[in-house]
Every structure is written in structure tokens, then in C-alpha cells.
Design a protein around this motif. Structure first.
Motif, PDB file in Angstrom:
ATOM      1  N   SER A  38       0.649   5.907  -0.475  1.00  0.00           N
ATOM      2  CA  SER A  38      -0.195   7.099  -0.561  1.00  0.00           C
ATOM      3  C   SER A  38       0.339   8.072  -1.602  1.00  0.00           C
ATOM      4  CB  SER A  38      -0.246   7.813   0.796  1.00  0.00           C
ATOM      5  OG  SER A  38      -0.808   6.948   1.747  1.00  0.00           O
ATOM      6  N   SER A  81      -2.618   4.782  -6.004  1.00  0.00           N
ATOM      7  CA  SER A  81      -2.743   5.883  -5.043  1.00  0.00           C
ATOM      8  C   SER A  81      -2.833   7.220  -5.770  1.00  0.00           C
ATOM      9  CB  SER A  81      -1.597   5.862  -4.023  1.00  0.00           C
ATOM     10  OG  SER A  81      -0.352   5.914  -4.652  1.00  0.00           O
ATOM     11  N   ARG A 102      -0.475  12.344  -3.132  1.00  0.00           N
ATOM     12  CA  ARG A 102      -1.155  13.616  -2.955  1.00  0.00           C
ATOM     13  C   ARG A 102      -1.235  14.269  -4.332  1.00  0.00           C
ATOM     14  NH1 ARG A 102       1.561  16.146   1.709  1.00  0.00           N
ATOM     15  NH2 ARG A 102       3.337  16.453   0.345  1.00  0.00           N
ATOM     16  N   ALA A 154      -5.979   9.589  -5.363  1.00  0.00           N
ATOM     17  CA  ALA A 154      -5.769  10.955  -4.861  1.00  0.00           C
ATOM     18  C   ALA A 154      -6.480  11.958  -5.764  1.00  0.00           C
ATOM     19  CB  ALA A 154      -4.274  11.258  -4.783  1.00  0.00           C
ATOM     20  N   GLN A 166      -4.876   6.672  -0.226  1.00  0.00           N
ATOM     21  CA  GLN A 166      -4.004   5.517  -0.100  1.00  0.00           C
ATOM     22  C   GLN A 166      -4.460   4.458  -1.101  1.00  0.00           C
ATOM     23  OE1 GLN A 166      -4.237   2.799   3.352  1.00  0.00           O
ATOM     24  NE2 GLN A 166      -2.100   3.336   3.696  1.00  0.00           N
ATOM     25  N   PRO A 190       4.078  11.940   0.642  1.00  0.00           N
ATOM     26  CA  PRO A 190       3.280  10.833   1.170  1.00  0.00           C
ATOM     27  C   PRO A 190       4.022   9.494   1.041  1.00  0.00           C
ATOM     28  CG  PRO A 190       1.918  12.273  -0.163  1.00  0.00           C
ATOM     29  CD  PRO A 190       3.334  12.748  -0.329  1.00  0.00           C
ATOM     30  N   SER A 210       4.330  11.412  -4.550  1.00  0.00           N
ATOM     31  CA  SER A 210       4.338  10.194  -3.738  1.00  0.00           C
ATOM     32  C   SER A 210       5.793   9.869  -3.441  1.00  0.00           C
ATOM     33  CB  SER A 210       3.677   9.042  -4.498  1.00  0.00           C
ATOM     34  OG  SER A 210       3.778   7.864  -3.737  1.00  0.00           O
ATOM     35  N   GLN A 221       0.846  -1.196   0.000  1.00  0.00           N
ATOM     36  CA  GLN A 221       0.000   0.000   0.000  1.00  0.00           C
ATOM     37  C   GLN A 221       0.873   1.234   0.000  1.00  0.00           C
ATOM     38  OE1 GLN A 221      -2.011  -1.110   3.616  1.00  0.00           O
ATOM     39  NE2 GLN A 221      -0.925   0.470   4.768  1.00  0.00           N
ATOM     40  N   MET A 272      -5.853  13.536  -1.396  1.00  0.00           N
ATOM     41  CA  MET A 272      -4.876  12.598  -0.837  1.00  0.00           C
ATOM     42  C   MET A 272      -5.571  11.253  -0.741  1.00  0.00           C
ATOM     43  SD  MET A 272      -1.917  12.812   1.335  1.00  0.00           S
ATOM     44  CE  MET A 272      -1.122  11.447   2.156  1.00  0.00           C
TER      45      MET A 272
END
Lengths: 776, 326
Positions: free
Chosen positions: A460, A530, A462, A534, A598, A513, A475, A458, A596
Motif C-alpha cells: 500500500s 501502489s 499513501r 494512491a 493497494q 502504509p 509507503s 501486494q 490511499m
């Protein structure tokens, strides 16, 4: 279902297109900054002095001559290096740090492996440091080392866990031993592998900058800034926010940059000691003893089958060399367990401690050697029964994952076989081995299957969208050189409905992130998901603004009835009702909106397909109920000069089914790169360790042979279109490893077909090939 | 690498004088080998005397033979039409060496003085009699797959790495050597190299201050019909496991003269006169070549991992002879 990004496949989109790298110009003009290229005020240079023995104790280190040299600022040893809050030297510390090796050099006077760091010289110039490092005089109390599991003094043991505790050291499914004993066809073969080193073009490097006692910035050549940060935080005993790791470009890693190795923390401690930034770049020679290797190993496959070639049992045993502290062995058995419809299976591991550093994951850890053993044995089975190698694989085709009993999330292996055979001209293959000649050359055709898991991951991202129509998407991922910058820019551009040149994608910084390591083929799927999500977060925020805005055509609409596509917000039921994001944002006086999210990849991902609650009889649609793998097939033609023992690959085809392909050009390049990596491993690569000194004798790129252009023919790569809704929001499986799984076997099977000789001791250098011919 | 001084020599005399004044001095031309050795701390020189200003250039073909200035670059010689046409074995040996970048830099004289690629010699952590006399030779019982089966001793089995030298030894090339005092002398290349014996650190008969100024190769029918075959672990940019330099003069199906030398198997470039003698007067057939090639390794003493060279050396000779006989 709603989260599935169908619109990527629409006309005008850039995802999937064969686009050149967005960072290509930066790289070829030298503007791209690799980790050793950050100029800092007061920068100093660190150079390691390493042990000349493989086992024993340091009796004395005389640093006076080195310290006297002009420009030398400090000579650091285990006696004066600042102490760490935590070291990996005990099991708890190793676990907390996530260290690849349960020992940190320069924390004691003990020597466990040859070329172990014993001192670091820090000087004002690199030249001064290099020279001074040669003047560090160390005397040792040497003992005779153990060089490998082959050593007569080596003690073999069965580890409870392998691959750094991630896999069981013994696996059983059904009664494979009985099934093998009663099988009409029984094949037993042993395969041996040398030590391999990753040898990325860019060596490992660290630039450590203590901006303040509570603020450390590290420019590191790593496959994962967050993972490196975690290790450093544990070792230094500092809060995470005080340690920043930056990696803007990487010149390859192949697994050796997936963990934090000793040189990194030693450089950081040296910088602390001298009170100035320190840069250390490992030498090519040190690359063989600083960042792990693929362990030397021997594996035996016992294959039981019915008279018509259906597998009844597979038994796999592996023996390998490990370090004095860790039970590391790559898990070869995983792929052997699941590639075919095998009703019974058993795997066990043996290892012996030797005076070597700990081995580590190297491109397709486990799958690469495991597929070699399995796919050569399957080829033997085909030959034994006089059945075509593709046909024997189809007879044993696994319609589900026999190792777990789960259905596949998707599998295109049959299509890979069929398309590969067509592209390659497999139908022209003479069924008889050793029977095709072209002048002096014996010509052979071989193939092998490939598979690689979709690991759980996983990360994240932005996304910040500006009213003027540009965006910055971030990221903390890393780009190994394979195209992460490019494919994420593509995904962001299509998700936002913006042209690519209006989107900047940033990565490689712990201030961004959190993203996973670029390793285990997870990066493309995790980061693209992600990024996509996002952007969806951006749209949801704007939809809320729109439905509350009296001047918007979407005023008072329910947010769930509104969607966004190509930069326009509109009603799902009536696309004519809507507006462009720019109009909305300007009216609302929003300069920018940030989203944002995940993204999950692998079994942890729950898509719209798994909306129904898991429960007895109801969980077949759950993502985690599926076995997730990419599959592929490699086809190889070789020309063997049996008199001289030389093997040349003359034709290559790889066909891969790996979900959505984000950029068909960078993906093709990545498959070619992996296939060449595999060709090197089967024909020429080997790190030679002297059995008496436990020290490498070919630690340079003149004598550690990787393929050159002349070794590689034109290569054909195709991808099978595959839509997998279970693996992640983008349907991307990743292709970093599958590119080399099965490659070695495809070559060796072609050599067998050319010569009628089965070679199982890698690499297949001219001496072995020629001598095999002599043995007839 | 240690600190060193650098000077350019304007004449061979000046070069020699400078070298005699400093026992730790070394001549540098292309530097492709020397700099590596210094960076690896295998050689420590206090002074580098740059020879590149000397007028040791020229590739001159005459009825008597070929004269090559010692400072000519490998690539220039390897691609020179006269060399390609009249001395193909030399051209092929050069172009099978190293990489284009290295060949563009490396000089002919320097190539002949390159040092072994033996892994024990190249790593100062190992004992090595060639590097540190009397320290021992781990190669004898270690990784010796690529090392010598001919000309070795209990002190050293390091292979001579030059392809060029193998072709030159086959064609009976001579070196012109100038010293600060006296006339230039001429030495057959085959006599220039020393077997390791108990002094593997002394590799040739070049006295301190002496400079190789030219290489001459006598013209011969067997030179025009010659071939270099190099067997290695990859298709390019690798040292020879085994190589063969051969030349044949065949008239009416009968071999009038033959030259055969081997690389990758000897501690020095290894000419095999017994093979040559066994070829002369015979018909140029594969059977003849096989019978003759068997004589090449009569005196070989392989170690554990290089026994394959016994067979591969013979096969490489046969294949190379078939190439020129075709």
C-alpha cells in the motif's frame, strides 16, 4: 484498461529517464542515517560472544571477569536473558514468527553450530563491550560435529518440502526417466557449489529502544520493516501498534536481511534487561554466521534430447547441507522446469543435517545455481551437436510455460538473444572450442539465458497532495540501495503532474502504509503500482469535489467521464473542459487531499484485461492464468591464461526484458551489480568450512574474495522494451535477481569455449583451471 | 582488543629500552597488520611504541646498491624511479601487495614482519601452534589450499604472506638491525626468517628490543633485469597462491647469473638456489627454464588441497623468466 498509466511515456515525464538518485547527496555527505546511526539518549552498546565449538553443551559460563570491566552494564546469557512469549524453537513458533531458523541461540545450553551466540555484553561504549566480550569464559562439553553432506557420518534424506516449505521436494511432469533412457542424446553432469555469504557492505545491525514497557522502537537493517515487525510482535507477544520498526537506508542485503535473525531479538531483550537503548552491529566475521548463507550443494542434470537437439527430458537432483532443525534448500528446479520446451521433467532433493546455521535465500535463490547447471548442460548439448549455443536455445524455445501449461504474460527472450548477440559481436565467435588465441591467452565467448518469476505480492501507499503544488508520498517499503527512493519519486511526480523536487517520497517505517519486503524482485513493481494507484485515489476524490462545485468547468459531469493528467482534471471527451487541481483546491479551501491504495503485483493483479469473469474457456485473459517472468541473456568474453589458470572477464553484455524500466540509470547499475555478483560466484567466491571443526576458515573480506575493479571490464546493459498488461498497474517486473541468473553459466561457457575444458566445480579458481589443462 | 598504553620513541635506543621494559610491548609503524592482529585478539600488547618519529627514512641508490630506510612507506618505495628502473622486481612486488590505501600506510620494515594469513592462525577459536604453542595444527588435514608445500612441519604449514620479502630474498637483501647495546648488525634477509620446525611461534631472529632500521640490496645485473609475477584468486588485492621473483643476467644469449625465489608456497620466502644454478651457463630458452624450474619443488610436501602448487610454482617461475628474457 483505464487503469493503465499510458501517460508515463509522454514527453516531459520523468519515469524511465536516467536520473541520478534523489538521496545521492544525503549519502555522499554522510547525512543519510543507516540503522546503526541513530543517536539516542543513554545509548549502550551490545557485543556478542560466540561459541568456539560447533556441537555440544555449555558446561559453564563465567562472566565475572567481563562484568568487572569498566563500563560494563550487563552480561547476558541463556541464564539471565528475559524470556520471550514465543520462540522459533518449535515448529508452531517458527511458523508464527516467520523465523528463518528453527532455533534461537541463548535460549538453552545447547550448541548446534560454530560461532553461535552464547552471551551478549552490554557496555557504555563500543570499545568496552568489545573487550569485555573477549573475557566471557565458556567451557564446553564438545562433541564431534558434522560439517556438511560430504561428511561420512551425514545422513541423507528426501524432504517433502524445500525452500522453507514453499516448494515441493519432489516434482514430476510426464515420464522423464523413460524419455531420458530412450533419448538419442543423453548428457549427465554434476555441478558443485561452495557456501556463499551475502556480505552486504553494511553489516546487520539493531538498535532497540524501549520507550515505555509497551512501546518499542527498533532501528533495524532489514529488507522489510513490516516483516520484521511481524516477527517481533510474535516473539514478544505484543500488539502490533506497540512495535515500530524503522529502516531509512540499507547498505545492501541480497536476501540476508530478508528475515529476522537471532541478533535482532537478542538485542531487544538485552535492551529490556538493562532498561536502556542497546545498539548492536554484527562484525564482518559474525556476518558469516549470523544471517544465513547460500548452502553448499551438488546438483546433477540428466538431459535427454533428439539428434537435432530438441529436449525430450530433464532430470534434476540436488544434494545439499541443511541445519539441525530446518529443511532449507533453495529450489533450483523451478527454472530448469520452465526455461525450455521440455516435454518431461523430474526433480528431487536430498539433504543432510550438519552443524551449521540454516541457509537462506540469497539473490536469485534457486534460479542462480539452477541456471548454472541447466545453462552449462545446454552449452554441452550445443557443443555435442556442433550447433551454436543461441541456436540450440532457439530450437528449444518455450512458447509457453511448460511447467504449468500457461501462456506467458510477456516474453522478450528472442529479442534479448538477438540484441545481445549484435551488441556483443557474437557472429565473430569461432564455432570450435579452444581454438581462439591472443598471445598467451585463450579467448572464449559464452552466453546463457536468464529468467526470474514475478512473485505474488501486494503493498500500500499513501499520497497527500497539497493545494500549493507539493506532495508527500509514503509507503513502508525499503531501499536496498538500488534506487527505490528515486524511482518512487519519479512515479509519484508523473502521476501527480508535479516536478520531482515538489514530491517527497518517504519509506522504511512501520507507521507508514504496509509494503512487502524488498526481495524476490517485487519491490519496484509492487510499490510503484501502489504509489500510482494512491495518486489515482487523490484524483478520484478531487473529481468528486469538482463535479459538485458550481464554479468548476466540470460541474455536474459524471465522475467516470473525468480524468486527470499532468495535474489537471478534465473531461475525457473534451480536454478543453477542465481545471488545474490547485485552482479547484484553493476555491474549495482544501489545503490537502490524501489518497490511499493497494497495489498488487503478479498473479493476484487483475487488470482491465481481465475484466471478464473467469470461467471455463473464458479465463485466458485473466492475469492469474498467465505465467509471469522476466527474461534476459548474458554474453561474456573471457581470456584464460591456461598455464597459470587465471580467468579474466574481458567483455560483458546483458540484455534484459523486464517490463517497464522506471529509471534507466539505476536499472543499468542494478544489472551491472547483479552481473558482478554472478561473476564473483563463478570465479572466486567461496566460504570455506573446515571439515573437522565445521567452522569457517576465511570469514573476512581479505580471504572471501568478491570481485575488485580490476576483475571487471566495461559492461554493456540494454533493456528490451516490453509492455506487460497482466503483471501490475505499472507493468514493472523488477530486476533485482534476473541480473545474476545465468551469469555464472555465461562465464563458465566462455571458459569452456576458450579452453575446451568444462569446469563444473565452483568457483573456477586458478588451481582448478590450471589442473584441468593438465588433465588433457 | 585489550587496553594498552602508547608511547612515541625519539630514538632507536629509546624504543629498545621501552620494549625491553615491557615484554608485552610491540613496535608500531604503519599498523596495518598489527592493529588487525590486536582487534582479532591474536596478539595482546600492553604497550605500543610508535617508531614513526625515528629518522629511518631515505631511498638511496649508489653503485653498490640500494639502501631503504625501514620506515619508508611501501607505496613510496614501489613508485620510486630508481627502484622501478634498477630493481623492478622489488617495485612490482610492492605494487602487487595489498591495496593503495594499505601501501600508503604500511612501512617496509613492518611488511617484513607481517604474520601469516592462515585461517587457523587468524581465528582464536581454532588450535594453532603458531598462536598457542602445542595446541595443534588443524591446517594439516583441513583447508590448506593456500598453505605451504615447502618448509612446513607437522607443527605448521602457514605460508609467509609478504611479496616484498620474496623479491628481497631473491636479490640477497640484508637488514640493518639496531639493538640497545652494541653496534648495529647486518643480517641477510634469507637468514632472518626461521623455519617453523617445532617452534612455529618463533618466526625470525629479531631479539626483544631490536629494531630493523634499513634494508640494503646489492646492485647487480640480474636485479636490473628482474620481474615479480603473482598468481592469485582475483586480479588485485589478494594474497599469492604462488608468486615468483626472478632476475637474470643474460649476455649473448647465455645466462651469466640468475636469482629465483618463490612466494605463496613456503613457510618463509623461498629462494631456490638449485634452480638458479641450473640456469647459469645455459641459453635463455623456455626449455632451459622448464628444466630448471622442475628443481624448485623437489623437496615439497604438499597436503590434500595444495598439490596444485607443485605444478603452478614451476609454471610461475617459467613465465616470470620468459618475461625477463624477452
Amino acid at each position: 484498461m483505464s487503469s493503465e498509466p499510458q501517460f508515463f511515456d509522454q514527453p516531459g515525464g520523468v519515469v524511465g529517464k536516467p536520473l541520478v538518485r534523489v538521496e545521492g547527496r544525503e549519502k555522499v555527505t554522510g547525512k543519510a542515517k543507516y540503522s546503526a546511526e541513530f543517536p539516542l539518549p543513554g545509548l549502550t552498546y551490545g557485543v556478542l560472544a560466540t561459541s568456539t565449538i560447533a556441537k555440544g553443551k555449555i558446561q559453564n559460563i563465567d562472566t565475572t571477569a567481563a562484568a568487572r570491566e569498566p563500563g560494563v552494564i550487563a552480561v547476558l546469557t541463556h541464564q539471565n536473558l528475559p524470556k520471550l512469549a514465543k520462540t522459533p524453537n518449535d515448529a508452531a513458533g517458527k511458523k508464527d514468527i516467520g523465523a528463518p531458523m528453527g532455533f534461537l541461540p541463548m535460549t538453552s545450553d545447547e550448541i548446534f553450530y560454530s560461532a553461535q551466540p552464547v552471551a551478549m555484553v552490554v557496555a557504555d561504549t563500543l570499545d568496552h563491550a568489545i573487550h569485555a566480550a573477549t573475557l566471557v569464559k565458556v567451557t564446553y562439553q564438545a562433541e564431534k560435529p558434522i560439517a556438511s553432506f560430504h561428511d561420512s557420518r551425514a545422513e541423507l534424506f528426501n524432504p517433502a518440502k524445500v525452500q522453507d516449505g514453499k516448494e515441493d521436494g519432489h516434482k514430476r511432469r510426464g515420464d522423464a526417466k523413460s524419455a531420458f533412457a530412450s533419448a538419442p542424446i543423453q548428457l549427465t553432469a554434476t555441478y558443485t557449489h561452495p557456501v556463499y555469504n551475502h556480505n552486504p557492505m553494511e553489516p546487520g545491525s539493531t538498535t532497540a529502544h524501549w520507550e515505555a514497557p509497551d512501546r518499542l522502537t527498533v532501528y533495524e537493517s532489514t529488507q522489510g520493516v513490516t516483516r520484521t515487525q511481524s516477527s517481533l510482535v510474535a516473539m514478544l507477544g505484543m500488539p502490533r501498534e506497540q512495535v515500530r520498526v524503522i529502516t531509512k537506508y540499507i547498505g545492501g542485503g541480497f536476501g540476508c536481511k530478508g528475515s529476522t535473525w537471532p541478533h535482532t531479538i537478542l538485542t531487544i531483550q538485552a535492551a529490556k534487561a538493562v532498561g536502556r537503548p542497546v545498539k548492536l552491529m554484527l562484525t564482518r566475521k559474525q556476518m558469516f554466521t549470523s544471517m544465513g548463507h547460500r548452502e553448499d550443494q551438488s546438483q546433477t542434470v540428466q538431459l535427454g534430447a533428439t539428434a537435432d537437439g530438441k529436449l525430450t527430458a530433464l532430470i534434476h537432483t540436488k544434494v545439499s547441507t541443511t541445519s539441525p532443525w530446518d529443511n532449507y534448500a533453495e529450489s533450483n528446479s523451478k527454472i530448469i522446469d520452465l526455461l525450455y520446451a521440455t516435454p518431461t521433467f523430474e526433480a528431487s532433493y536430498e539433504m543432510a543435517r550438519a552443524n551449521v546455521m540454516t541457509s537462506t535465500f540469497m539473490r536469485a535463490p534457486g534460479e542462480a545455481p539452477g541456471s548454472f547447471a541447466l545453462e552449462c548442460s545446454m552449452d554441452d548439448l550445443a557443443a555435442r551437436l556442433g550447433v551454436d549455443p543461441i541456436e540450440i536455445r532457439l530450437r528449444n524455445y518455450a512458447d509457453h510455460d511448460y511447467s504449468t501449461g500457461q501462456p506467458w504474460s510477456s516474453k522478450s527472450l528472442k529479442q534479448c538473444y538477438a540484441r545481445g548477440a549484435e551488441l556483443f559481436g557474437w557472429s565473430k565467435r569461432n564455432p570450435k572450442a579452444g581454438a581462439t588465441r591472443d598471445g598467451r591467452y585463450l579467448v572464449g565467448m559464452g552466453m546463457a539465458s536468464a529468467s526470474y518469476p514475478v512473485h505474488n505480492s501486494q503493498g500500500s501507499a499513501r499520497a497527500r497532495l497539497y493545494a500549493d503544488g507539493h506532495a508527500v508520498v509514503q509507503s513502508g517499503a525499503t531501499d536496498l540501495g538500488t534506487g527505490t527512493y528515486t524511482v518512487m519519486t519519479q512515479v509519484a511526480a508523473d502521476s501527480l503532474g508535479l516536478p520531482m523536487d515538489k514530491v517527497r517520497f518517504e519509506l522504511g517505517d512501520t507507521n507508514l502504509p504496509t509494503a512487502p519486503n524488498s526481495g524476490g524482485s517485487v519491490a519496484a513493481g509492487t510499490v510503484s503500482s501502489s504509489v500510482y494507484l494512491a495518486v489515482q485515489d487523490v484524483w478520484q476524490k478531487l473529481i468528486k469535489v469538482a463535479v459538485a462545485d458550481k464554479k468548476s468547468p466540470l460541474y455536474k459531469a459524471k465522475p467516470e467521464d473525468v480524468t486527470a493528467e499532468k495535474g489537471r482534471l478534465f473531461l475525457k471527451k473534451d480536454a478543453s473542459k477542465g481545471e488545474a487541481f490547485g485552482d479547484l483546491m484553493k476555491r474549495a479551501e482544501l489545503t490537502d487531499v490524501e489518497g490511499m491504495a493497494q497495489g498488487k503485483y503478479g498473479p493476484g493483479y487483475e487488470s482491465g484485461h481481465s475484466a471478464s469473469p473467469a470461467g471455463p474457456g473464458n479465463n485466458t485473459e485473466s492475469a492469474s492464468a498467465h505465467s509471469m517472468h522476466s527474461f534476459g541473456a548474458h554474453f561474456c568474453e573471457v581470456r584464460v591464461d591456461m598455464d597459470l589458470g587465471t580467468v579474466r572477464v574481458s567483455k560483458w553484455v546483458s540484455v534484459i526484458g523486464a517490463g517497464r524500466i522506471l529509471n534507466s540509470q539505476t536499472a543499468r547499475s542494478q544489472i551491472i551489480g547483479g552481473a558482478i555478483f554472478g561473476i564473483g560466484s563463478v570465479l572466486m567466491e567461496a566460504t570455506e568450512r573446515d571439515a573437522n571443526y565445521s567452522r569457517y576458515t576465511n570469514a573476512d573480506l581479505a580471504n572471501y574474495h568478491v570481485p575488485v575493479n580490476a576483475d571487471i571490464p566495461d559492461m554493456t546493459v540494454e533493456f528490451v522494451e516490453e509492455n506487460d498488461p497482466y503483471i501490475n498497474a505499472m507493468g514493472v517486473k523488477g530486476i533485482g535477481e534476473i541480473s545474476m541468473v545465468g551469469v555464472a553459466a555465461a562465464v563458465a561457457n566462455a571458459v569452456f569455449h576458450a579452453t575446451g575444458k568444462r569446469l563444473r566445480d565452483l568457483p573456477l579458481t586458478p588451481d582448478k583451471v590450471m589442473m584441468a589443462g593438465l588433465a588433457s | 582488543m585489550n587496553n594498552f598504553a602508547y608511547t612515541q620513541a625519539a630514538s632507536t635506543k629509546e624504543a629498545a629500552t621501552a620494549a625491553q621494559a615491557d615484554k608485552q610491548a610491540a613496535f608500531i609503524s604503519g599498523g596495518t597488520s598489527l592493529i588487525d592482529l590486536m582487534k582479532s585478539n591474536i596478539e595482546q600488547h600492553t604497550l605500543l611504541i610508535d617508531l614513526n618519529k625515528l629518522s629511518l627514512l631515505g631511498i638511496e641508490n649508489s653503485a653498490a646498491g640500494l639502501r631503504i630506510g625501514a620506515l619508508e612507506r611501501m607505496s613510496d618505495v614501489g613508485e620510486h624511479p630508481q627502484v622501478v628502473q634498477n630493481y623492478p622486481v622489488v617495485s612490482q612486488a610492492l605494487l602487487a601487495s595489498a591495496s593503495p590505501q594499505l601501501r600508503n600506510m604500511a612501512s617496509m620494515g613492518g611488511n617484513l614482519l607481517q604474520r601469516t594469513r592462515c585461517g587457523y592462525f587468524r581465528d582464536t577459536a581454532f588450535p594453532c601452534n603458531k598462536r598457542v604453542p602445542g595446541s595443534g595444527c588443524p591446517a594439516q588435514t583441513g583447508d590448506n589450499r593456500t598453505l605451504a608445500i615447502l618448509g612446513g612441519s607437522p607443527s605448521c604449514i602457514a605460508t609467509h604472506a609478504s611479496d616484498l620479502a620474496v623479491s628481497l630474498v631473491a636479490l640477497e637483501a640484508k637488514l640493518t638491525i639496531e639493538s640497545p647495546k652494541g653496534q648495529p648488525r647486518t643480517v641477510p634477509l634469507a637468514d632472518f626468517y626461521k623455519l617453523p620446525g617445532s617452534t612455529p611461534h618463533i618466526e625470525n631472529h629479531l631479539a626483544p628490543g631490536e629494531v630493523i632500521t634499513a634494508i640494503t640490496i646489492p646492485a647487480a645485473a640480474h636485479a636490473r633485469r628482474s620481474h615479480y609475477l603473482k598468481v592469485r584468486d582475483r586480479a588485485s588485492y589478494a594474497y599469492a597462491l604462488v608468486s615468483a621473483a626472478v632476475g637474470l643476467d643474460v649476455q649473448g644469449g647465455t645466462i651469466r647469473s640468475a636469482r629465483v625465489a618463490l612466494g605463496g608456497v613456503g613457510t618463509v620466502p623461498w629462494r631456490v638456489p638449485a634452480v638458479e644454478q641450473a640456469l647459469v651457463g645455459k641459453s635463455a630458452t623456455e626449455d632451459t627454464f622448464r628444466a630448471a624450474a622442475a628443481l624448485a619443488v623437489r623437496d615439497a610436501s604438499p597436503r590434500e588441497h595444495n598439490k596444485f602448487k607443485l605444478e603452478l610454482a614451476q609454471r610461475t617461475i617459467v613465465r616470470a623468466l620468459l618475461e625477463v628474457a624477452a
